[in-house]
Structures are given as C-alpha cells and as structure tokens.
Write a protein that holds these residues in place. Structure first.
Motif, PDB file in Angstrom:
ATOM      1  N   HIS A  35       3.149  -1.514 -13.623  1.00  0.00           N
ATOM      2  CA  HIS A  35       2.883  -0.871 -12.527  1.00  0.00           C
ATOM      3  C   HIS A  35       3.927  -0.340 -11.767  1.00  0.00           C
ATOM      4  O   HIS A  35       5.365  -0.476 -12.031  1.00  0.00           O
ATOM      5  CB  HIS A  35       1.912  -1.413 -11.359  1.00  0.00           C
ATOM      6  CG  HIS A  35       2.395  -2.843 -10.794  1.00  0.00           C
ATOM      7  ND1 HIS A  35       3.285  -2.698 -10.100  1.00  0.00           N
ATOM      8  CD2 HIS A  35       2.144  -4.077 -11.144  1.00  0.00           C
ATOM      9  CE1 HIS A  35       3.820  -4.078  -9.506  1.00  0.00           C
ATOM     10  NE2 HIS A  35       3.118  -4.748 -10.219  1.00  0.00           N
ATOM     11  N   THR A  61       0.511   1.208 -18.495  1.00  0.00           N
ATOM     12  CA  THR A  61       0.953   1.180 -16.893  1.00  0.00           C
ATOM     13  C   THR A  61       0.056   1.894 -16.165  1.00  0.00           C
ATOM     14  O   THR A  61      -0.825   2.733 -16.772  1.00  0.00           O
ATOM     15  CB  THR A  61       2.211   2.355 -17.158  1.00  0.00           C
ATOM     16  OG1 THR A  61       3.033   2.038 -18.228  1.00  0.00           O
ATOM     17  CG2 THR A  61       2.909   2.376 -15.748  1.00  0.00           C
ATOM     18  N   ASP A  64      -1.071   1.689  -9.029  1.00  0.00           N
ATOM     19  CA  ASP A  64      -1.845   1.020  -8.066  1.00  0.00           C
ATOM     20  C   ASP A  64      -1.268   0.535  -6.807  1.00  0.00           C
ATOM     21  O   ASP A  64      -1.778   0.507  -5.684  1.00  0.00           O
ATOM     22  CB  ASP A  64      -2.575  -0.109  -8.892  1.00  0.00           C
ATOM     23  CG  ASP A  64      -1.779  -1.372  -9.356  1.00  0.00           C
ATOM     24  OD1 ASP A  64      -0.659  -0.993  -9.297  1.00  0.00           O
ATOM     25  OD2 ASP A  64      -2.162  -2.100  -9.815  1.00  0.00           O
ATOM     26  N   HIS A  65       0.127  -0.245  -6.883  1.00  0.00           N
ATOM     27  CA  HIS A  65       0.494  -1.041  -5.830  1.00  0.00           C
ATOM     28  C   HIS A  65       0.756  -0.211  -4.435  1.00  0.00           C
ATOM     29  O   HIS A  65       0.486  -0.932  -3.600  1.00  0.00           O
ATOM     30  CB  HIS A  65       1.652  -1.876  -6.468  1.00  0.00           C
ATOM     31  CG  HIS A  65       1.335  -3.300  -7.015  1.00  0.00           C
ATOM     32  ND1 HIS A  65       0.436  -3.254  -7.952  1.00  0.00           N
ATOM     33  CD2 HIS A  65       1.656  -4.458  -6.202  1.00  0.00           C
ATOM     34  CE1 HIS A  65       0.352  -4.512  -8.149  1.00  0.00           C
ATOM     35  NE2 HIS A  65       1.082  -5.082  -7.512  1.00  0.00           N
ATOM     36  N   GLN A 109      -7.971   4.732 -13.613  1.00  0.00           N
ATOM     37  CA  GLN A 109      -6.986   4.365 -12.766  1.00  0.00           C
ATOM     38  C   GLN A 109      -7.697   3.089 -11.978  1.00  0.00           C
ATOM     39  O   GLN A 109      -8.743   3.073 -11.589  1.00  0.00           O
ATOM     40  CB  GLN A 109      -6.367   5.306 -11.866  1.00  0.00           C
ATOM     41  CG  GLN A 109      -5.341   4.921 -10.897  1.00  0.00           C
ATOM     42  CD  GLN A 109      -5.859   4.305  -9.274  1.00  0.00           C
ATOM     43  OE1 GLN A 109      -7.217   4.861  -9.259  1.00  0.00           O
ATOM     44  NE2 GLN A 109      -5.183   3.819  -8.645  1.00  0.00           N
ATOM     45  N   VAL A 112      -4.561  -3.178 -11.293  1.00  0.00           N
ATOM     46  CA  VAL A 112      -4.366  -3.588 -12.729  1.00  0.00           C
ATOM     47  C   VAL A 112      -5.207  -4.500 -12.940  1.00  0.00           C
ATOM     48  O   VAL A 112      -5.757  -4.426 -14.292  1.00  0.00           O
ATOM     49  CB  VAL A 112      -2.756  -3.933 -12.802  1.00  0.00           C
ATOM     50  CG1 VAL A 112      -2.398  -4.828 -11.873  1.00  0.00           C
ATOM     51  CG2 VAL A 112      -2.268  -4.243 -14.195  1.00  0.00           C
TER      52      VAL A 112
END
Length: 471
Positions: A35, A61, A64-65, A109, A112
């Motif tokens: 990520h 990949t 998200d974070h 998306q 993860v």
C-alpha cells in the motif's frame, strides 16, 4: 506411524525452501500486497539498491492508508504531510514494475485486508505478506498471512522469499452457540480480555469450535484481524465448505480445472484429528456478552453490563499502575458502569468491521431512527465494492437518514493519519486499536461491534443493543 499435523504445519511445510538453522526457515511467499504507506518505502528502497522485482505477477498494490476518506476526495488527497507524495510514489512504482494495482477510482480499491479476500487474492494455503500488522486478517479464508516491515517488503520484492522463525501452535476452541446480539468482534474482545493482550506471543493461532464453524467468512476475518491484538503474528481458520463457497467465482480465484485442483488441495489442509497443539484454550460462548473496551488496550474490556475497574482494589502494583494510567487518559470514573458513558462520535469503519455484513447489521438497527442530538456519526465502507453494494441495497440511505456521514473507502480515521477531526473526542468505534492517540490526539476510543456502535449512536451513550428493536 506419522503423527497428524496441524493446518499451520501443513502450510508451513509446503512453503519451506531451506532450513536456516536455529528454528529459522526460508519460506516461499505467494502474494505480496503493498500500500502507499509502507509499500512506497519498500519500492524506493528496492530502486535504490539497483534491483528489480523478482515476480511482479505476485505483487498487488492498493491506495488505502493515507488517502482521505471524505466524500468527493481527489485521487491524491491526504491529511498526512507526506501522504500525497506517498500515493504518487506508489502509483508510479506500481505502473513501472507492472504490479496489479487498485488505484483510487477503481471499483476494486479499498482497505487492503478487505480487498484481498474480497477479490480472492488471499486463498487457502497461500502465504501472503503486507506491510501492515493486521495482515493476519486474511487468515479468515485459510491463508497464512502476516505483517512485515518495509525492509522485509523490499526483500520479498527482490526474492519472493522471506526468512521466518517457526512459532509454536495454539488452538482456541470457541465452544457452543453465540447468544443473541453477540458477534465476532465480541468473541475476539472477550478472548483478549480473558487471556490478555500478550496471550498469543510466540504462537500461530488456529481458531476452531462450533461458533467459529457457524461464522460466515466475514466474521472469521474479524476474528483473525485482531489476532495481532492478542500478540499472535498468525491467526487463521482452516478452509471448509463456508470458505470454498465464499471464494468461488471471485475475480482472482482459480477457474475451471484449476479451481477443482485447488479445492482438492484446500480440503487436505484442516488440522488432522490426531494433530497436537502446543497449547489449547477453551472458550464457553454462552458466557459472552457484547463487549466494550474501557481503557487503552484491547484487553481492557468489559461486558456491556460491566463496570469500569477500580485500581484501588488491584493488588499487583504493575497492573494497578496500568489501570490508573488508562483511566487518567480515558477520563472515566472507577467502579462506574460502562453502559451510559456519554460519547461524542460513533465510527463504523476499518479492516475489522466495515464489510457488507457489518453495514447490514448496523443498518438494521439504524433504520427509521435518528442519531442522538449532538453526536457525530461516520461510516467508512471497507472497500469501494462494499460501498457500491451497500448503495445498491439502499443501506447508504438508511445511514444518511439516520444522520451518519457516508464516506469513501480507506484506512484514514481508523489510525490517525494527520486528520485531527477526532481530537479530544470520545469515540465508540468498530476499529481494532484503542491505544492512546490511535484515532487522533487525545481521542478516547472504545472498541465495540457494529451493532453496539449503531445502538450507541442512537442513544448518545454507550448502549446495549438488546434494548433497541431491530428494523
């Protein structure tokens, strides 16, 4: 006669490339998930070393974070000072190296650990690593998965292998049926409260028993998500019919003859009847009530009808000091009931409890009702796909009409990613950590199930969902 093996031993043995001595083994890694936060660092380190990825087709990949979850966000919006550059770096590296990439705006998306089982990138018997400690989540589909650092991520990128110390094995048996209004989140919080946050140190933990078998895969993912809060690096539920039905026909699942071959292999993986674990723990599920944390560790938890501990009655000086410190941070009165504590915010999100089933449970409680006056309520679906499915079912309308904000998918606001919105607020939350400052400076987080969070949002205080009739 060969002795039976546990699920963990079977998967471990299938991935050993070399015995390095001193109980350390070089393992084949089947999937690497990156990520933008730690993954961009691993890619930068790889580039600086002059190497290239060994097997790009095994690398995925996602953004998200640190991406902002606010409605209408831009493709690189972040509250973290370095966040935008992290997102752009992950995007550049993923395209350059040819990784399978789920960018902002892609229907795939999401967080993860929600995305990888949702798309069947995580599969039974595979090894999967990611630069996030909650990677153990996907043990819920029978993968052997764990969190790694960015330097380990660089090593996996370069070699598709990783050296690991082999842990001992533990089986936790959740025996019996769950009472009404008790969910997977309550099960894992109860376990951590009973055994302690350090109870899983040095173990690979298999979750078993009637209540686990009865859980849908999404509930198993919630249980395994918090294995790391039990200090177990690995947590998993061996595959069964429930797992196989969940994975069938998902985007990255094997198809045709490959599916038949994979299913035949998966059915060999559950622990043998005569397998021996280094430790076994039995939990009586009939004793579990909805759980809420009162302190700054997941082990500082009580049932919804319980009371906040009084440190004056604790003999052990170390434990007494921890309780005193936690109470000072959370600003609660020793000996008072947890039920009825006034909240400022209700938060439904994270890789623990923001899947479609979680949103359905919360919506059933919120339907036709309003969040209490003065309460801020936020829902962040676990993935863009979950968000779309929830909207197709009209769940977003229920949340919005109740007074919740309806966000885009992402991790931000579960961990503090530069967004001070929850500063100094008391939050009842479906997330997995209630550490000091986890959701923001001076934020006081109480962990609970989606049902308890929804009920508390309506009442404006920490509330027992059994007192609210579901819609």
């Amino acid at each position: 006669m060969a002795k039976g093996r546990t699920f963990f031993e079977k998967v471990w043995d299938d991935h050993v490339i070399a015995d390095l001595g001193e109980n350390t083994f070089l393992l084949q890694i089947d999937r690497l998930f990156l990520h933008e936060m730690s993954g961009s660092v691993a890619m930068r380190q790889l580039e600086a070393s002059g190497r290239r990825p060994a097997s790009p087709s095994q690398v995925f990949t996602v953004i998200d974070h640190v991406i902002d979850s606010a409605p209408g966000r831009g493709p690189s919006d972040s509250h973290l000072p370095a966040g935008t550059e992290m997102i752009k770096a992950a995007r550049r590296g993923s395209h350059e190296y040819g990784f399978t990439f789920f960018d902002v705006g892609d229907r795939r998306q999401g967080i993860v650990h929600v995305v990888s089982p949702e798309l069947a990138i995580a599969l039974p018997g595979l090894t999967l690593v990611c630069g996030d400690s909650h990677t153990c989540t996907v043990g819920g589909v029978g993968a052997l998965a764990w969190g790694i650092g960015s330097t380990e991520g660089e090593h996996v990128l370069a070699t598709q292998t990783l050296a690991q110390v082999k842990p001992k094995t533990m089986r936790i048996n959740f025996n019996g049926k769950l009472p009404p209004n008790v969910y997977a989140k309550d099960m894992i919080l109860h376990l951590i409260g009973e055994i302690g946050a350090n109870g899983g140190i040095g173990y690979a933990v298999e979750f078993a028993g009637e209540a686990i078998r009865d859980l849908p895969v999404e509930g198993r993912l919630t249980i395994c998500n918090m294995a790391i809060e039990f200090s177990a690096k690995y947590g998993f539920v061996p595959p069964d019919d429930v797992t196989i039905d969940f994975l069938k026909d998902r985007e990255f699942a094997p198809k045709g003859a490959a599916w038949d071959e994979a299913e035949a292999y998966w059915r060999t993986l559950p622990s043998d009847l005569d397998a021996v674990f280094d430790r076994e723990v039995d939990i009586d599920c009939s004793r579990i009530r909805p759980q809420v944390t009162w302190g700054t560790s997941p082990q500082q938890v009580v049932s919804i009808d319980g009371r906040i501990p009084d440190p004056s009655g604790i003999e052990d000086p170390g434990t007494r000091k921890l309780v005193e410190s936690a109470l000072q941070y959370v600003q609660l009165t020793p000996g008072s009931p947890i039920k009825g504590v006034r909240i400022d915010t209700a938060y439904i999100g994270s890789c623990t409890n923001a899947r479609l089933s979680d949103l359905r449970i919360a919506a059933a409680i919120l339907k036709g009702r309003k969040v209490a006056t003065g309460i801020e309520a936020i829902c962040v679906p676990g993935s863009t796909s979950v968000r779309a499915q929830a909207e197709a079912e009209g769940l977003d309308t229920i949340f919005r009409e109740a007074g919740f904000e309806w966000h885009e998918s992402g991790c931000a606001m579960c961990g503090h990613m530069g967004n001070d919105r929850l500063l100094d607020r008391r939050v009842i939350s479906t997330t997995n950590r209630n550490f000091e400052g986890r959701q923001g400076p001076r934020t006081r987080t109480h962990l609970a199930s989606p049902a308890t969070v929804a009920a508390s949002a309506l009442m404006g205080v920490i509330a027992d969902v059994s007192t609210i009739e579901k819609g």
